[in-house]
Design a protein around this motif. Sequence first.
Motif, mmCIF file in Angstrom:
data_model
loop_
_atom_site.group_PDB
_atom_site.id
_atom_site.type_symbol
_atom_site.label_atom_id
_atom_site.label_comp_id
_atom_site.label_asym_id
_atom_site.label_seq_id
_atom_site.Cartn_x
_atom_site.Cartn_y
_atom_site.Cartn_z
ATOM 1 N N TRP A 1 -2.977 -9.034 65.412
ATOM 2 C CA TRP A 1 -2.859 -8.093 66.533
ATOM 3 C C TRP A 1 -2.281 -8.803 67.751
ATOM 4 C CZ3 TRP A 1 -4.744 -7.670 71.455
ATOM 5 C CH2 TRP A 1 -4.679 -6.407 72.056
ATOM 6 N N ASP A 24 -8.422 2.075 60.669
ATOM 7 C CA ASP A 24 -7.575 2.397 59.510
ATOM 8 C C ASP A 24 -6.093 2.212 59.837
ATOM 9 O OD1 ASP A 24 -9.842 2.971 58.037
ATOM 10 O OD2 ASP A 24 -9.777 5.112 58.519
ATOM 11 N N LEU A 25 -5.684 2.627 61.023
ATOM 12 C CA LEU A 25 -4.301 2.439 61.448
ATOM 13 C C LEU A 25 -3.979 0.954 61.582
ATOM 14 C CD1 LEU A 25 -1.594 3.596 62.407
ATOM 15 C CD2 LEU A 25 -2.559 3.645 64.731
ATOM 16 N N GLN A 39 -9.432 2.854 65.955
ATOM 17 C CA GLN A 39 -8.316 3.011 65.019
ATOM 18 C C GLN A 39 -8.301 1.932 63.931
ATOM 19 O OE1 GLN A 39 -5.123 2.877 67.999
ATOM 20 N NE2 GLN A 39 -4.715 5.023 67.499
ATOM 21 N N GLU A 56 -5.341 -1.475 59.963
ATOM 22 C CA GLU A 56 -5.238 -1.998 58.593
ATOM 23 C C GLU A 56 -3.887 -1.642 57.983
ATOM 24 O OE1 GLU A 56 -6.354 -4.085 55.315
ATOM 25 O OE2 GLU A 56 -7.709 -3.812 57.017
ATOM 26 N N GLN A 57 -3.476 -0.404 58.162
ATOM 27 C CA GLN A 57 -2.184 0.066 57.651
ATOM 28 C C GLN A 57 -1.022 -0.751 58.196
ATOM 29 O OE1 GLN A 57 -1.534 4.118 58.836
ATOM 30 N NE2 GLN A 57 -1.605 4.871 56.746
ATOM 31 N N LEU A 58 -1.111 -1.103 59.458
ATOM 32 C CA LEU A 58 -0.037 -1.840 60.120
ATOM 33 C C LEU A 58 -0.157 -3.357 59.956
ATOM 34 C CD1 LEU A 58 0.132 0.212 63.446
ATOM 35 C CD2 LEU A 58 1.679 0.357 61.476
ATOM 36 N N GLY A 59 -1.192 -3.799 59.235
ATOM 37 C CA GLY A 59 -1.393 -5.231 59.038
ATOM 38 C C GLY A 59 -1.917 -5.939 60.279
ATOM 39 N N GLN A 74 -16.620 -5.545 55.351
ATOM 40 C CA GLN A 74 -15.320 -5.597 56.005
ATOM 41 C C GLN A 74 -15.242 -6.804 56.946
ATOM 42 O OE1 GLN A 74 -14.405 -2.365 58.634
ATOM 43 N NE2 GLN A 74 -12.229 -2.653 58.364
ATOM 44 N N SER A 80 -5.318 -5.920 61.258
ATOM 45 C CA SER A 80 -6.774 -5.865 61.232
ATOM 46 C C SER A 80 -7.433 -7.145 61.730
ATOM 47 C CB SER A 80 -7.278 -5.527 59.829
ATOM 48 O OG SER A 80 -6.844 -6.513 58.909
ATOM 49 N N GLY A 113 -11.785 9.146 59.511
ATOM 50 C CA GLY A 113 -11.340 8.363 60.658
ATOM 51 C C GLY A 113 -11.527 9.038 61.997
#
Length: 159
Positions: free
Chosen positions: A146, A133-134, A131, A136-139, A1, A141, A105
């Motif tokens: 961010w 995974d969240l 968080q 990543e979901q929201l783009g 990752q 990462s 998670g």
Amino acid sequence: QMLEIINQGVHLVKGRALVTGTKEEQKAQLEKKLKELTSKPKDENNVDFEMLGIDSLFVDEAHNFKNLEYVSKMSNVAGLGTPKGAQRSFDLYTKIRYLQGLNGGRGIVFATATPVMNSMSEMYIMQKYLQPDLMEQLGLSTFDAWAKQFGEVVNGVEI
């Protein structure tokens, strides 16, 4: 990752030779570190983390682990801290990701009186621990994505 995130950073800054070189160096260093870790002969007399049966983790004084490596195309910006991480932060991160994989998670609790001391990157890193995974979901990462969402780079004199 981590390699994927560094690759994203490399692609984001292509054309900026100095920064791209830095990202390529980070990528090579991380690949070397991972190769060293996976190529070491396994000592059959030791107990691996996975064998301990741990299913959750409570980290007291979590601010001691805020120095996790991150990739950014930003340079010469005050308040970012150092992008080079510490081994113990990386070690905690790998254990956390393993446990989050087991528990969908969940299973990680951080306790600290000072989650952020003096850099914006510390907020990103705390959220990355808890968080991923969240994010990543929201783009969100990567640190740059961010920071674009939650911060603003301004020119000014710091007093």
